[in-house]
Design a protein around this motif. Sequence first.
Motif, short mmCIF file in Angstrom:
data_model
loop_
_atom_site.label_atom_id
_atom_site.label_comp_id
_atom_site.label_asym_id
_atom_site.label_seq_id
_atom_site.Cartn_x
_atom_site.Cartn_y
_atom_site.Cartn_z
N PHE A 92 0.84 -1.20 0.00
CA PHE A 92 0.00 0.00 0.00
C PHE A 92 0.87 1.25 0.00
N VAL A 93 1.88 1.28 0.87
CA VAL A 93 2.77 2.45 0.94
C VAL A 93 3.55 2.60 -0.37
N GLN A 94 4.03 1.49 -0.92
CA GLN A 94 4.79 1.54 -2.18
C GLN A 94 3.92 2.09 -3.31
N LYS A 95 2.69 1.61 -3.42
CA LYS A 95 1.79 2.11 -4.47
C LYS A 95 1.49 3.59 -4.30
N THR A 96 1.30 4.02 -3.06
CA THR A 96 1.03 5.43 -2.79
C THR A 96 2.19 6.29 -3.27
N VAL A 97 3.41 5.87 -2.93
CA VAL A 97 4.60 6.63 -3.32
C VAL A 97 4.77 6.61 -4.84
N PRO A 123 9.88 15.01 -2.01
CA PRO A 123 9.34 13.69 -1.64
C PRO A 123 8.23 13.79 -0.61
N PRO A 124 7.33 12.82 -0.58
CA PRO A 124 6.33 12.77 0.50
C PRO A 124 7.02 12.60 1.84
N LYS A 125 6.38 13.12 2.88
CA LYS A 125 6.90 12.97 4.23
C LYS A 125 6.12 11.87 4.96
N LEU A 126 6.85 11.06 5.70
CA LEU A 126 6.27 10.00 6.50
C LEU A 126 6.50 10.35 7.97
N LYS A 146 11.64 10.71 4.67
CA LYS A 146 11.27 11.10 3.32
C LYS A 146 11.15 9.84 2.47
N LEU A 147 10.11 9.81 1.64
CA LEU A 147 9.82 8.61 0.87
C LEU A 147 10.19 8.78 -0.60
N TYR A 148 10.87 7.77 -1.13
CA TYR A 148 11.24 7.74 -2.54
C TYR A 148 10.76 6.41 -3.12
N ASP A 149 10.68 6.34 -4.46
CA ASP A 149 10.17 5.11 -5.06
C ASP A 149 11.05 3.91 -4.75
N GLU A 171 1.46 9.01 9.32
CA GLU A 171 0.83 9.76 8.24
C GLU A 171 1.79 9.95 7.08
N ILE A 172 1.26 10.00 5.87
CA ILE A 172 2.02 10.36 4.68
C ILE A 172 1.48 11.70 4.18
N HIS A 173 2.37 12.69 4.03
CA HIS A 173 2.00 14.03 3.58
C HIS A 173 2.65 14.33 2.23
#
Length: 237
Positions: A92-97, A123-126, A146-149, A171-173
């Motif tokens: 789920f997190v991977q698809k969101t990113v 990048p999105p923040k976690l 910070k989230l990257y693919d 949360e993911i922002h």
Amino acid sequence: MVKITKIKDRLYMPPMKKYEVYGKFPWKIVIQFLLIVSTTSQTLLIVNRSTTYSYNQYTLWNKVFLNKDVEGSDTSITNSYNIFGINGLKSFVQKTVDRYYDVNSFTIDDYDYHYSSSGVKKPPKLLFQYYDNDRALGKGYELEYKLYDNDLGPFSSPDIQDFMDQVKKFEIHFILVHKLDKHVNLASRCYEWNIVLKFDYSYHGVVEAKLDPKRQTCGDTNSNPLLRQSSKELPVA
């Protein structure tokens, strides 16, 4: 029609009384009433358009980032998604990113990003809330990632099970920018969508995900003052 000669009557006599005494029709009241009706009608129409825009966008974000498998008539908004397993959570997190970094592959409109000084998409923040922050930090876990693919922070770690034992909520922002054609009759030609995915693991067993998008104007606003009034934050769900 008799001319109003008395200054006191001209200044202080109510319009309807002037009509009774002097036959002077209260045109000003009629004009003011028509202006109120016209202004109210325009405001209601504009607010309705703005609300419809927000609802449509919310439906899109729900499909792209939350209930990813819904299609067609199944896209009625259900603002929650339950995750039951570690692999499902990582997926789920991977698809969101992935969808954040390539959002225009999942939409009809084009959306833009905020960029760093080097021209890279921000990048999105976690963000995490642990049961015991001191204990979690002592284990080397952080409050923000910070989230990257190719890097999901703690969700790329092999000890994710131990990590989730520390987690209460997270949360993911991220932010997406929607630039509209000038002929779209809304308060602004540009909206910035602050999208938050909230995950609750307070009682373990299941991770409940919810979507919380908010919009604000950016760039040029419409020159019509009535349209500008509708640029205030409106509920989207």
